[in-house]
Design an enzyme around this catalytic site. Structure first.
Site, short mmCIF file in Angstrom:
data_model
loop_
_atom_site.label_atom_id
_atom_site.label_comp_id
_atom_site.label_asym_id
_atom_site.label_seq_id
_atom_site.Cartn_x
_atom_site.Cartn_y
_atom_site.Cartn_z
N ASP A 64 0.86 -1.18 0.00
CA ASP A 64 0.00 0.00 0.00
C ASP A 64 0.90 1.23 0.00
O ASP A 64 1.61 1.48 0.98
CB ASP A 64 -0.90 -0.02 1.24
CG ASP A 64 -1.87 1.15 1.29
OD1 ASP A 64 -1.78 2.04 0.42
OD2 ASP A 64 -2.72 1.17 2.20
N SER A 143 2.51 11.18 -17.04
CA SER A 143 1.31 11.53 -17.79
C SER A 143 1.64 12.65 -18.76
O SER A 143 2.39 13.58 -18.42
CB SER A 143 0.20 12.00 -16.84
OG SER A 143 -0.87 12.60 -17.55
N TYR A 157 -5.61 15.78 -10.37
CA TYR A 157 -4.80 14.69 -10.91
C TYR A 157 -3.63 15.23 -11.72
O TYR A 157 -2.48 14.78 -11.56
CB TYR A 157 -5.67 13.78 -11.79
CG TYR A 157 -4.92 12.67 -12.47
CD1 TYR A 157 -4.45 11.58 -11.74
CD2 TYR A 157 -4.68 12.69 -13.84
CE1 TYR A 157 -3.75 10.55 -12.36
CE2 TYR A 157 -3.99 11.67 -14.48
CZ TYR A 157 -3.53 10.60 -13.73
OH TYR A 157 -2.84 9.58 -14.35
N LYS A 161 0.39 14.61 -10.97
CA LYS A 161 1.30 14.00 -11.93
C LYS A 161 2.45 14.94 -12.30
O LYS A 161 3.58 14.50 -12.53
CB LYS A 161 0.55 13.57 -13.19
CG LYS A 161 -0.51 12.50 -12.96
CD LYS A 161 0.04 11.25 -12.31
CE LYS A 161 0.79 10.36 -13.26
NZ LYS A 161 1.13 9.04 -12.66
#
Length: 301
Positions: A64, A143, A157, A161
């Site tokens: 995790d 990304s 997001y 990134k």
């Protein structure tokens, strides 16, 4: 040459595909995911079945990225079982969609916790091993939004990134003198074949969402449809896994710093080329050009 590889977020999407492709290429691959005895038990069973069916060394490990203890335990398990660790692949990530204003600071912090701080926890667990052996590869799955087109409703997001990409770039220079190599894979917008959009989160403050909906009705659906329309027919998510395999299998010291896999061509590759060139030129100007390539002190760079 067989390498021992750990890849985070390997229960589905890019991670699962890359884990299987790397195993088929002859490597010992640990597909890391959380809750392997609970909600991801089916994915563990799928990985085990794939390994048996294809006679490859694909394993799973509980990891995790939100827990330093979990990251430490996972890396220790891998080293104990194999006696080695050669490649760390940062793939775990979480997407959220919606108008930026509707997200609380705590919600945005949670996105950074997974996408950015998660890489730090894994690095703190794995890098002592790689530094001690003065060899290894850290591969980051980024990304194209970092430097390319950025449609609305994805800001938390995209910001996370971008932070991860900046982290990767700085880490590259700091690890080079330990002979640890860095590569960044930059996927474009794949609107199918991953769980990004399906499992993505949404802001809690729905009254704000409703106010934005008056001016931006159906915005996320429009973004998804138009991104999908840009992609050519052969834009399969397996292209990302293929790129990762090629990088891992490239001889140490000659791997590319950044590889784009962007069928829609949102401009990220062009901007990244300039940014990476300026980085290299600046480090050379200040006499730190040796950190542009992996090596050990005193060795030819």
């Amino acid at each position: 040459m067989n390498k021992t590889i750990v890849i985070t977020g390997a229960g589905s999407g890019f991670g699962a595909l890359a884990a299987r492709a790397l195993a088929r290429a002859g490597h010992t691959v640990y597909a890391a995911m959380r809750d392997t005895a609970g909600r991801n038990a089916g994915r563990v069973a799928d990985a085990d079945a794939y390994a048996a069916q294809h006679d490859v060394d694909l394993r799973t490990v509980e990891l995790d990225v939100l827990s330093q203890e979990s990251a430490d335990r996972a890396i220790a398990t891998i080293v104990e079982e194999t006696g080695s660790l050669d490649v760390v692949i940062h793939n775990a990530g979480h997407m959220v969609t919606g108008p930026s204003e509707a997200f609380t600071p705590e919600e945005i912090a949670a996105v950074h916790d997974t996408n950015v701080l998660g890489t730090q926890r894994v690095n703190r667990a794995a890098l002592p091993r790689l530094r001690a052996q003065q060899d290894g590869l850290v591969l980051w799955v980024g990304s194209s939004s970092t430097k390319g087109g950025t449609p609305p409703y994805l800001a938390p997001y995209f910001a996370a990134k971008a932070a991860m990409d900046a982290f990767a770039v700085s880490y590259a220079a700091e690890l080079a003198r330990f002979n640890i190599e860095t590569s960044i894979v930059v996927p474009g917008a794949f609107t199918s074949g991953t769980d990004h959009f399906v499992t993505g989160g949404h802001p809690a403050q729905q009254d704000v969402v409703a106010q934005y909906e008056q001016r931006y009705a159906g915005m996320m659906e429009q973004v998804s449809e138009r991104l999908a329309a840009l992609a050519p027919a052969n834009a399969d998510v397996s292209l990302v896994a293929d790129a990762i395999v090629r990088i891992v299998d490239t001889p140490h010291g000659s791997r590319p710093f950044r590889v784009h896999v962007d069928p829609a061509d949102d401009g990220s590759e062009e901007v990244s080329f300039v940014a990476d060139r300026i980085r290299a030129e600046f480090l050379t100007r200040i006499g730190l050009d040796d950190v542009l390539v992996p090596h050990t002190p005193g060795a030819a760079s």
